[in-house]
Design a protein around this motif. Structure first.
Motif, mmCIF file in Angstrom:
data_model
loop_
_atom_site.group_PDB
_atom_site.id
_atom_site.type_symbol
_atom_site.label_atom_id
_atom_site.label_comp_id
_atom_site.label_asym_id
_atom_site.label_seq_id
_atom_site.Cartn_x
_atom_site.Cartn_y
_atom_site.Cartn_z
ATOM 1 N N ILE A 1 98.508 55.532 52.152
ATOM 2 C CA ILE A 1 99.182 56.763 52.556
ATOM 3 C C ILE A 1 99.941 57.323 51.351
ATOM 4 N N ILE A 2 99.547 58.487 50.921
ATOM 5 C CA ILE A 2 100.203 59.136 49.783
ATOM 6 C C ILE A 2 101.276 60.077 50.323
ATOM 7 N N GLY A 3 102.510 59.743 50.053
ATOM 8 C CA GLY A 3 103.621 60.566 50.523
ATOM 9 C C GLY A 3 104.439 59.863 51.599
ATOM 10 N N ALA A 4 105.696 59.595 51.289
ATOM 11 C CA ALA A 4 106.592 58.920 52.231
ATOM 12 C C ALA A 4 107.319 59.969 53.075
ATOM 13 N N VAL A 5 106.548 60.663 53.903
ATOM 14 C CA VAL A 5 107.084 61.784 54.677
ATOM 15 C C VAL A 5 107.252 61.373 56.147
ATOM 16 N N HIS A 6 107.709 62.323 56.974
ATOM 17 C CA HIS A 6 107.942 62.020 58.388
ATOM 18 C C HIS A 6 106.657 61.610 59.099
ATOM 19 N N THR B 1 111.655 58.186 44.901
ATOM 20 C CA THR B 1 112.328 56.988 45.404
ATOM 21 C C THR B 1 113.294 57.274 46.558
ATOM 22 N N ALA B 2 113.766 58.499 46.651
ATOM 23 C CA ALA B 2 114.646 58.835 47.778
ATOM 24 C C ALA B 2 113.891 58.749 49.100
ATOM 25 N N PHE B 3 112.571 58.987 49.063
ATOM 26 C CA PHE B 3 111.746 58.915 50.268
ATOM 27 C C PHE B 3 111.086 57.549 50.420
ATOM 28 N N SER C 1 111.421 54.302 50.419
ATOM 29 C CA SER C 1 112.425 53.236 50.471
ATOM 30 C C SER C 1 112.129 52.259 51.600
ATOM 31 N N ARG C 2 112.624 51.055 51.465
ATOM 32 C CA ARG C 2 112.459 50.031 52.491
ATOM 33 C C ARG C 2 113.166 50.430 53.780
ATOM 34 N N GLU C 3 114.242 51.167 53.644
ATOM 35 C CA GLU C 3 114.989 51.587 54.828
ATOM 36 C C GLU C 3 114.138 52.498 55.718
ATOM 37 N N ARG C 4 113.355 53.362 55.111
ATOM 38 C CA ARG C 4 112.521 54.290 55.878
ATOM 39 C C ARG C 4 111.201 53.654 56.315
ATOM 40 N N PHE C 5 110.743 52.649 55.555
ATOM 41 C CA PHE C 5 109.479 51.972 55.866
ATOM 42 C C PHE C 5 109.682 50.461 55.798
ATOM 43 N N PRO C 6 110.345 49.901 56.801
ATOM 44 C CA PRO C 6 110.715 48.485 56.733
ATOM 45 C C PRO C 6 109.561 47.503 56.889
ATOM 46 N N ASP C 7 108.439 47.935 57.458
ATOM 47 C CA ASP C 7 107.386 46.981 57.818
ATOM 48 C C ASP C 7 106.086 47.143 57.041
ATOM 49 N N PRO D 1 104.213 47.786 52.929
ATOM 50 C CA PRO D 1 104.455 47.835 51.488
ATOM 51 C C PRO D 1 104.699 49.269 51.024
ATOM 52 N N VAL D 2 105.695 49.446 50.196
ATOM 53 C CA VAL D 2 106.033 50.764 49.659
ATOM 54 C C VAL D 2 106.008 50.688 48.137
ATOM 55 N N LEU D 3 105.208 51.561 47.514
ATOM 56 C CA LEU D 3 105.117 51.594 46.060
ATOM 57 C C LEU D 3 105.734 52.897 45.563
ATOM 58 N N PRO D 4 106.953 52.844 44.995
ATOM 59 C CA PRO D 4 107.594 54.061 44.488
ATOM 60 C C PRO D 4 107.038 54.433 43.111
ATOM 61 N N GLU D 5 105.753 54.759 43.087
ATOM 62 C CA GLU D 5 105.047 55.013 41.836
ATOM 63 C C GLU D 5 104.161 56.249 41.981
ATOM 64 N N TRP D 6 103.703 56.752 40.851
ATOM 65 C CA TRP D 6 102.728 57.830 40.863
ATOM 66 C C TRP D 6 101.365 57.243 41.229
ATOM 67 N N PRO D 7 100.561 57.952 42.016
ATOM 68 C CA PRO D 7 99.243 57.439 42.398
ATOM 69 C C PRO D 7 98.374 57.058 41.201
#
Length: 230
Positions: A79-84, A107-109, A111-117, A119-125
């Motif tokens: 999933i590209i984009g940590a959006v709603h 990184t503001a989007f 985050s582990r807080e928004r996606f706790p369950d 893997p989240v990669l705060p990187e460019w694709p």
């Protein structure tokens, strides 16, 4: 199970390729059928049916019974984009045993807080996708709505055998996207692989409804691909 068969089965799993272990019920003899060998096998029809559903089971052919132990790679959704929409989509995918990964350099989007369950990669694709080794059991959904993030992800996905590639946005947005991707060297025939506007047309409005439409389209495409495989 013989050690050589177990070793071969593990090798196919590590390479993310389908394989079927066939056990003759009467003789207890076993053999391994790899993905590329299915079409020419004595049990080709039965193997293809089991692989389509990804389920092991007992089959009968010419008065003989065989147990087919089916090994299918876990389906991944990048999933590209940590959006709603992603916040609604990721838990749905987990409930269906789909491996979801979130990629977003913001990184503001991301985050582990928004996606706790998941893997989240705060990187460019561009940086993260090569390491993920996209294959035909991988789906890529571009949801950031930011061309600087979505476009490189789509280009990378289109260079692989991903079974599903989707992108958020209206038809006009997608027309502009196609112009940018063609300018980046993507062939028009490859652009046709992108599902856009993303998701089945169910009149979705809210992030959760859009997530459902995306998930439904991913599943529909996955089942269609398995009907054509191997």
């Amino acid at each position: 199970m013989r050690l050589d068969l177990l070793s071969d089965l593990n090798a196919e799993w590590a390479a993310r390729r389908t394989a079927v272990l066939i056990t003759d019920i009467a003789s207890d003899e076993q053999r391994l059928v790899r993905e590329k060998e299915v079409g020419g096998d004595f049990l080709a029809k039965e193997l293809q049916e089991r692989l389509r559903h990804g389920k092991s089971g007992l089959v009968e052919r010419e008065g003989r019974q065989f147990f087919l132990t089916v090994q299918v790679p876990t389906v991944r959704v990048i999933i590209i984009g940590a959006v709603h929409i992603s916040q609604a989509l990721a838990p749905m995918m987990k409930s269906l045993d789909l491996d979801a990964t979130i990629i977003d350099p913001r990184t503001a989007f991301a985050s582990r807080e928004r996606f706790p369950d998941v893997p989240v990669l705060p990187e460019w694709p561009d940086d993260s996708l090569p390491d993920l080794k996209l294959d035909r059991y991988t789906a890529v959904v571009a949801l950031s709505h930011d061309p600087k993030i979505d476009d490189p992800a789509l280009v990378a996905a289109l260079r692989t055998q991903c079974f599903y590639i989707g992108a958020l946005g209206s038809r006009k947005t997608h027309e502009r996207r196609m112009q940018r991707l063609m300018a980046a060297g993507v062939a028009e025939t490859d652009l046709a692989r992108i599902h856009a506007p993303i998701g089945l047309d169910i009149g979705a409005v809210s992030p959760a409804e859009i997530a459902i439409s995306i998930l439904a389209e991913v599943i529909a495409t996955l089942r269609n691909e398995r009907r054509r495989s191997p």
